[in-house]
Design an enzyme around this catalytic site. Structure first.
Site, PDB file in Angstrom:
ATOM      1  N   SER A  62       0.802  -1.231   0.000  1.00  0.00           N
ATOM      2  CA  SER A  62       0.000   0.000   0.000  1.00  0.00           C
ATOM      3  C   SER A  62       0.830   1.274   0.000  1.00  0.00           C
ATOM      4  O   SER A  62       0.265   2.363  -0.161  1.00  0.00           O
ATOM      5  CB  SER A  62      -0.946   0.005   1.211  1.00  0.00           C
ATOM      6  OG  SER A  62      -1.971  -0.944   1.033  1.00  0.00           O
ATOM      7  N   LYS A  65       0.272   3.489  -2.950  1.00  0.00           N
ATOM      8  CA  LYS A  65      -0.940   4.289  -3.125  1.00  0.00           C
ATOM      9  C   LYS A  65      -0.695   5.788  -3.274  1.00  0.00           C
ATOM     10  O   LYS A  65      -1.242   6.413  -4.195  1.00  0.00           O
ATOM     11  CB  LYS A  65      -1.911   4.014  -1.974  1.00  0.00           C
ATOM     12  CG  LYS A  65      -2.459   2.588  -1.951  1.00  0.00           C
ATOM     13  CD  LYS A  65      -3.281   2.330  -0.694  1.00  0.00           C
ATOM     14  CE  LYS A  65      -3.809   0.913  -0.626  1.00  0.00           C
ATOM     15  NZ  LYS A  65      -4.546   0.651   0.626  1.00  0.00           N
ATOM     16  N   TYR A 187      -3.882  -3.271 -10.056  1.00  0.00           N
ATOM     17  CA  TYR A 187      -3.659  -2.903  -8.653  1.00  0.00           C
ATOM     18  C   TYR A 187      -2.847  -3.963  -7.931  1.00  0.00           C
ATOM     19  O   TYR A 187      -1.923  -3.647  -7.168  1.00  0.00           O
ATOM     20  CB  TYR A 187      -5.007  -2.692  -7.974  1.00  0.00           C
ATOM     21  CG  TYR A 187      -4.921  -2.475  -6.480  1.00  0.00           C
ATOM     22  CD1 TYR A 187      -4.410  -1.285  -5.971  1.00  0.00           C
ATOM     23  CD2 TYR A 187      -5.361  -3.450  -5.594  1.00  0.00           C
ATOM     24  CE1 TYR A 187      -4.326  -1.085  -4.594  1.00  0.00           C
ATOM     25  CE2 TYR A 187      -5.286  -3.249  -4.232  1.00  0.00           C
ATOM     26  CZ  TYR A 187      -4.760  -2.070  -3.735  1.00  0.00           C
ATOM     27  OH  TYR A 187      -4.684  -1.879  -2.383  1.00  0.00           O
ATOM     28  N   TYR A 239      -4.299   4.857   8.094  1.00  0.00           N
ATOM     29  CA  TYR A 239      -5.640   4.276   8.191  1.00  0.00           C
ATOM     30  C   TYR A 239      -6.382   4.794   9.415  1.00  0.00           C
ATOM     31  O   TYR A 239      -6.324   5.991   9.725  1.00  0.00           O
ATOM     32  CB  TYR A 239      -5.563   2.752   8.166  1.00  0.00           C
ATOM     33  CG  TYR A 239      -4.884   2.209   6.939  1.00  0.00           C
ATOM     34  CD1 TYR A 239      -5.319   2.582   5.664  1.00  0.00           C
ATOM     35  CD2 TYR A 239      -3.802   1.339   7.025  1.00  0.00           C
ATOM     36  CE1 TYR A 239      -4.704   2.099   4.528  1.00  0.00           C
ATOM     37  CE2 TYR A 239      -3.187   0.842   5.884  1.00  0.00           C
ATOM     38  CZ  TYR A 239      -3.638   1.225   4.641  1.00  0.00           C
ATOM     39  OH  TYR A 239      -3.028   0.743   3.513  1.00  0.00           O
ATOM     40  N   VAL A 257       1.410  -3.516   4.090  1.00  0.00           N
ATOM     41  CA  VAL A 257       1.278  -4.715   4.910  1.00  0.00           C
ATOM     42  C   VAL A 257       2.451  -5.685   4.784  1.00  0.00           C
ATOM     43  O   VAL A 257       2.494  -6.683   5.512  1.00  0.00           O
ATOM     44  CB  VAL A 257      -0.043  -5.461   4.619  1.00  0.00           C
ATOM     45  CG1 VAL A 257      -1.231  -4.622   5.037  1.00  0.00           C
ATOM     46  CG2 VAL A 257      -0.133  -5.874   3.161  1.00  0.00           C
TER      47      VAL A 257
END
Length: 389
Positions: A62, A65, A187, A239, A257
């Site tokens: 991530s 992103k 993705y 998050y 992660v």
């Protein structure tokens, strides 16, 4: 030893024994990762990089992103991108269905739904070509050609039904305007790109320095795009733990992660850390500890009180007895020490015994790490050296 490297080594050693959390269990290739791996790297505006610990690559996950968000902003403009994805904290887990009522627009580009929507904005007639453009863009941020870990990609694809469901839901609202299957496959590939902790530091640094790569000098994205991305990272990058992170560490950040984590000290540093054990929010446990200690040690919290963080006033004068006096006025931060060092490098002593005086009596705030770097440079100039504080 270089005082900066020594300080970073000390921080790394402080957290090495901590073992809270576990590897990402829902992706088989990540679940089997060595949980004891640990690494830290920083990059400054002049291209200096220091990397410590495990040098082996890992997948970006991530952390991709914000960089894909930057690519979309630069290509399409803010208004068009924000038509498809919002910029508000979701307050929910990264894989939650956090969609705006009525429009289906995801809350922000750093949760999975928003990241999938952003990936769908990158032009490409197929999943492969869209993914290739994204990997090329990530490579520009890293300053070298990056590759996809095909085994991790296969593992992600085999367990990615929730992300496929999110993509189809986004398509039902018209947020994704192309084949949702192709978008989510791209993705998965972007998340499976291999990086090192040094790559993360320079990628973070590129955002920290207004879109300019600190090593290659390339303007990867515009300064406005970099500012927009860093703004979203500040409120959404960790998050549903983003609020507590901002209080404790105070740096724009983004986690992945696999255990990677980047942080940005605007105009000062890009930082990358890696440790695979995760907390309940999906953020690296030891990585967070590392950055918390760095932020405290270097005074990097974005809301720390600063008078002149990047350009402390420096005055050099020469006395009749041959004394060279360097007087500093204002705040001497770790990042601002660079200007002082540049002034000292240009100092020419009239004789080997000529005294050099660095006067810190008018410095209102002094970071210990900045003083350590300054002392090393002064000592290297020779002569009789006195540092007053």
């Amino acid at each position: 030893m270089d005082p900066v490297r020594e300080m970073l080594t000390s921080v790394l050693d402080e957290v090495r024994g901590e073992d809270a959390g576990e590897t990402a269990q829902y992706i088989p290739e990540l679940a089997s990762a060595d949980p004891d791996r640990l690494a830290l790297a920083i990059a400054d505006p002049h291209g200096r990089r220091i990397a410590l610990g495990d040098e082996d690559p890992f997948t970006i996950q991530s952390i991709s992103k914000p960089f894909v968000f930057a690519l979309a902003l630069d290509a399409l403009g803010r208004d068009e991108v924000l038509r498809h994805v919002g910029v508000e904290p979701s307050g929910e887990p990264f894989n939650a269905i956090s969609l705006e009522e009525g429009t289906g627009r995801p809350a922000n580009p750093l949760i999975n739904a928003g990241a999938i929507a952003t990936t769908g904005l990158i032009p490409g007639p197929s999943a492969g070509e869209r993914a290739a453009r994204i990997v090329e863009g990530l490579s520009r941020f890293a300053g070298r050609t990056l590759q996809v870990d095909e085994e991790v990609y296969a593992s992600e694809a085999s367990t990615g039904d929730r992300n496929r469901a999110l993509a189809h839901l986004l398509r039902s609202y018209g947020v994704i305007e192309t084949d949702p299957h192709e978008v989510v496959e791209a993705y998965f590939r972007q998340c499976s790109v291999l990086v090192t902790v040094a790559d993360l530091a320079v990628m973070a640094g590129t955002l920290a320095f207004g879109g300019r790569h600190p090593v290659t000098g390339e303007q990867v994205v515009s300064a406005r795009t970099a500012r927009d991305v860093v703004s979203v990272m500040t409120s959404c990058g960790m998050y549903d733990a983003s609020g507590s992170w901002l209080i404790r560490v105070g740096l724009p950040a983004k986690s992945g992660v696999s255990g990677g984590l980047i942080a940005i000290s605007p105009s000062q540093f890009g930082v990358g850390v890696f440790s695979p054990r995760l907390d309940e929010y999906g953020n690296s446990t030891r990585g967070q500890r590392l950055l918390e200690r760095l932020s405290d040690a270097l005074g990097l919290h974005v809301f720390e009180q600063h008078q002149s963080i990047a350009t402390p006033h420096v005055a050099v004068s020469h006395g009749e007895d041959g004394t060279v006096r360097v007087a500093l006025d204002g705040e001497l931060s770790f990042g601002g020490a660079e200007r002082v060092l540049n002034a000292l490098r240009n100092v020419e002593l009239p004789a080997s015994s000529a005294p050099l005086l660095v006067d810190l009596t008018r410095v209102t705030q002094l970071q210990p790490a900045a003083l350590a770097v300054l002392r090393e440079q002064v000592d290297g100039l020779g002569g009789t050296v006195r540092v007053e504080a």
